[in-house]
Design a protein around this motif. Structure first.
Motif, PDB file in Angstrom:
ATOM      1  N   VAL A   1       0.877  -1.174   0.000  1.00 18.59           N
ATOM      2  CA  VAL A   1       0.000   0.000   0.000  1.00 18.59           C
ATOM      3  C   VAL A   1       0.913   1.222   0.000  1.00 18.59           C
ATOM      4  N   ILE A   2       0.822   2.020  -1.061  1.00 15.63           N
ATOM      5  CA  ILE A   2       1.766   3.125  -1.237  1.00 15.63           C
ATOM      6  C   ILE A   2       1.034   4.451  -1.363  1.00 15.63           C
ATOM      7  N   HIS A   3       1.369   5.370  -0.463  1.00 18.07           N
ATOM      8  CA  HIS A   3       0.851   6.737  -0.561  1.00 18.07           C
ATOM      9  C   HIS A   3       1.797   7.490  -1.483  1.00 18.07           C
ATOM     10  N   CYS A   4       1.364   7.660  -2.726  1.00 15.78           N
ATOM     11  CA  CYS A   4       2.222   8.280  -3.733  1.00 15.78           C
ATOM     12  C   CYS A   4       1.529   9.411  -4.475  1.00 15.78           C
ATOM     13  N   GLY A   5       0.241   9.625  -4.238  1.00 19.19           N
ATOM     14  CA  GLY A   5      -0.448  10.765  -4.817  1.00 19.19           C
ATOM     15  C   GLY A   5      -0.039  12.049  -4.115  1.00 19.19           C
ATOM     16  N   SER A   6      -0.393  13.179  -4.714  1.00 16.46           N
ATOM     17  CA  SER A   6       0.050  14.479  -4.201  1.00 16.46           C
ATOM     18  C   SER A   6      -0.927  15.121  -3.235  1.00 16.46           C
ATOM     19  N   GLY A   7      -1.897  14.365  -2.734  1.00 14.75           N
ATOM     20  CA  GLY A   7      -2.806  14.887  -1.742  1.00 14.75           C
ATOM     21  C   GLY A   7      -2.468  14.330  -0.363  1.00 14.75           C
ATOM     22  N   PRO A   8      -2.786  15.076   0.702  1.00 14.83           N
ATOM     23  CA  PRO A   8      -3.396  16.406   0.691  1.00 14.83           C
ATOM     24  C   PRO A   8      -2.420  17.533   0.384  1.00 14.83           C
ATOM     25  N   ALA A   9      -1.114  17.227   0.339  1.00  9.54           N
ATOM     26  CA  ALA A   9      -0.117  18.232  -0.013  1.00  9.54           C
ATOM     27  C   ALA A   9       0.949  17.542  -0.852  1.00  9.54           C
ATOM     28  N   PRO A  10       1.387  18.161  -1.945  1.00  6.39           N
ATOM     29  CA  PRO A  10       2.375  17.517  -2.805  1.00  6.39           C
ATOM     30  C   PRO A  10       3.740  17.434  -2.151  1.00  6.39           C
ATOM     31  N   GLY A  11       4.497  16.423  -2.540  1.00  5.68           N
ATOM     32  CA  GLY A  11       5.873  16.278  -2.109  1.00  5.68           C
ATOM     33  C   GLY A  11       6.775  16.244  -3.323  1.00  5.68           C
ATOM     34  N   LYS A  12       8.070  16.260  -3.095  1.00  2.00           N
ATOM     35  CA  LYS A  12       9.040  16.292  -4.194  1.00  2.00           C
ATOM     36  C   LYS A  12       8.904  15.074  -5.100  1.00  2.00           C
ATOM     37  N   HIS A  13       8.503  13.927  -4.532  1.00  4.43           N
ATOM     38  CA  HIS A  13       8.475  12.691  -5.304  1.00  4.43           C
ATOM     39  C   HIS A  13       7.075  12.090  -5.416  1.00  4.43           C
ATOM     40  N   THR A  14       6.035  12.858  -5.110  1.00  2.00           N
ATOM     41  CA  THR A  14       4.677  12.346  -5.268  1.00  2.00           C
ATOM     42  C   THR A  14       4.226  12.495  -6.723  1.00  2.00           C
ATOM     43  N   GLY A  15       3.094  11.863  -7.029  1.00  2.00           N
ATOM     44  CA  GLY A  15       2.595  11.885  -8.393  1.00  2.00           C
ATOM     45  C   GLY A  15       2.882  10.581  -9.112  1.00  2.00           C
ATOM     46  N   PRO A  16       2.325  10.404 -10.294  1.00  2.00           N
ATOM     47  CA  PRO A  16       2.415   9.116 -10.992  1.00  2.00           C
ATOM     48  C   PRO A  16       3.783   8.817 -11.588  1.00  2.00           C
ATOM     49  N   GLY A  17       4.596   9.830 -11.870  1.00  2.00           N
ATOM     50  CA  GLY A  17       5.860   9.604 -12.557  1.00  2.00           C
ATOM     51  C   GLY A  17       6.812   8.656 -11.859  1.00  2.00           C
ATOM     52  N   PRO A  18       7.173   8.905 -10.589  1.00  2.00           N
ATOM     53  CA  PRO A  18       8.102   8.003  -9.906  1.00  2.00           C
ATOM     54  C   PRO A  18       7.577   6.573  -9.797  1.00  2.00           C
ATOM     55  N   VAL A  19       6.291   6.419  -9.530  1.00  2.00           N
ATOM     56  CA  VAL A  19       5.720   5.074  -9.422  1.00  2.00           C
ATOM     57  C   VAL A  19       5.739   4.371 -10.776  1.00  2.00           C
ATOM     58  N   ALA A  20       5.492   5.116 -11.838  1.00  2.00           N
ATOM     59  CA  ALA A  20       5.553   4.528 -13.172  1.00  2.00           C
ATOM     60  C   ALA A  20       6.947   3.982 -13.464  1.00  2.00           C
ATOM     61  N   ARG A  21       7.964   4.670 -12.972  1.00  2.00           N
ATOM     62  CA  ARG A  21       9.336   4.169 -13.175  1.00  2.00           C
ATOM     63  C   ARG A  21       9.575   2.878 -12.401  1.00  2.00           C
ATOM     64  N   VAL A  22       9.018   2.780 -11.207  1.00  2.00           N
ATOM     65  CA  VAL A  22       9.128   1.528 -10.444  1.00  2.00           C
ATOM     66  C   VAL A  22       8.443   0.386 -11.184  1.00  2.00           C
ATOM     67  N   LEU A  23       7.246   0.643 -11.681  1.00  2.00           N
ATOM     68  CA  LEU A  23       6.485  -0.408 -12.362  1.00  2.00           C
ATOM     69  C   LEU A  23       7.126  -0.822 -13.683  1.00  2.00           C
TER      70      LEU A  23
END
Length: 319
Positions: free
Chosen positions: A189-211
């Motif tokens: 279970v990975i909290h990787c979306g940018s809510g409730p506040a964005p982080g430097k590595h949140t969003g779909p891009g980094p997770v897409a690289r893992v996958l």
């Protein structure tokens, strides 16, 4: 999807209204009855909640203090903790709700914490048989070794928190650990979306690289990936082992800030076998029952609700 036709003998299948949540209302027997009527009407034997938080008490108290202080990672939002109770009371309440299986989502925010947290979680799982043995990880030397240790000790689910940990999930330090988890088929279970506040590595891009490196990794995207809902739906459509949990999504609280796009509902319906119930209990600013009401009012039907609230989780964890 299983089609449950007969409610359990102890369920109250009476109807419940879709009332708006009352902040701070008593969450005792009255709410438990409301929750049990919900799943009783669906004819399932209870709920499987893949996103609940149990952690060492001093760590949990610090988390609550952070919410109370309107910390930046909460978006500076007023966030009253509805279930600010002792550990035994919290586990008892989940059982009263009829939650058949739940998790102990815990996460480090710096190196050197994860192995210690995993030891605590293993002990919690031993004394709490309805809790799925949970573990965590952090990009640091030795992460592959302690992830493998946790797997060999019986961990059934991992938690990764990209926002709080402030790390890139595609960090090379994690690569071999992701490989261990992909090979073992253990969900993360990975909290990787940018809510409730964005982080430097949140969003779909980094997770897409893992996958791209580990296409069989069983990632469960927490909070439906809010607010990048559609991007994460796309990853689930592309990778058959990617799932999403409902944590806080569709509730009045989330809809005011990060509404789920109505145009994406058909895609959500189409992924009905890979959406899992999550609640964020106890750290939610509304009653537990409201998450269930929010799912029901999407209008995706009882078969979808049965799958999300029970069957998908039961199948994933072999319950």
């Amino acid at each position: 999807m299983k089609d449950h036709r007969t409610a359990p003998a102890d369920a109250d299948p009476g109807a419940s209204g879709d009332s708006a949540p009352a902040a701070g209302r008593d969450s005792g027997g009255e709410e438990a009855g409301e929750v049990r009527r919900f799943w009783g009407r669906l004819g399932i034997p209870g709920l499987v909640d893949v996103h609940t938080h149990f952690m060492p008490e001093r760590v949990l108290r610090k988390v609550w203090d952070y919410f109370d202080a309107l910390g930046t990672l909460t978006g500076g939002l007023e966030w009253p903790i509805t279930y600010r109770k002792e550990e035994a009371e919290r586990t008892a309440l989940l059982r009263e709700f009829g939650v058949r299986a739940f998790t102990a989502m815990l996460y480090p925010h710096k190196p050197g914490m994860a192995r210690w947290l995993n030891g605590w979680a293993a002990d919690f799982a031993r004394r709490t048989p309805d809790c799925l043995h949970t573990a965590t990880l952090f990009p640091e030397p030795g992460v592959e070794a302690y992830v493998r240790e946790a797997v060999e000790a019986g961990a059934r689910v991992f938690k990764a928190h990209v926002q709080v940990g402030a790390y890139d999930p595609a960090d090379e330090l994690l690569d071999r650990a992701w490989g261990v988890l992909a090979e073992a088929g253990i969900p993360v279970v990975i909290h990787c979306g940018s809510g409730p506040a964005p982080g430097k590595h949140t969003g779909p891009g980094p997770v897409a690289r893992v996958l791209a490196r580990h296409p069989r990794l069983r990632l469960v995207v927490a909070h439906m990936g809010m607010p990048e809902y559609e991007d994460f739906l796309g990853l689930a459509e592309r990778y058959e082992e990617v799932r999403l949990d409902t944590t806080m999504a569709f509730t009045d609280f989330a809809e005011r800030l990060m509404p789920f796009p109505r145009r994406a509902l058909p895609r959500l319906a189409g992924l009905g076998d890979r959406v899992l119930l999550g609640s964020d209990f106890p750290n939610i600013p509304y009653p537990y029952a409201h998450q269930l009401q929010a799912l029901e009012r999407l209008g995706l039907g009882e078969a979808w609700l049965r799958a999300v609230c029970h069957d998908n989780g039961a199948r994933l964890f072999g319950l």
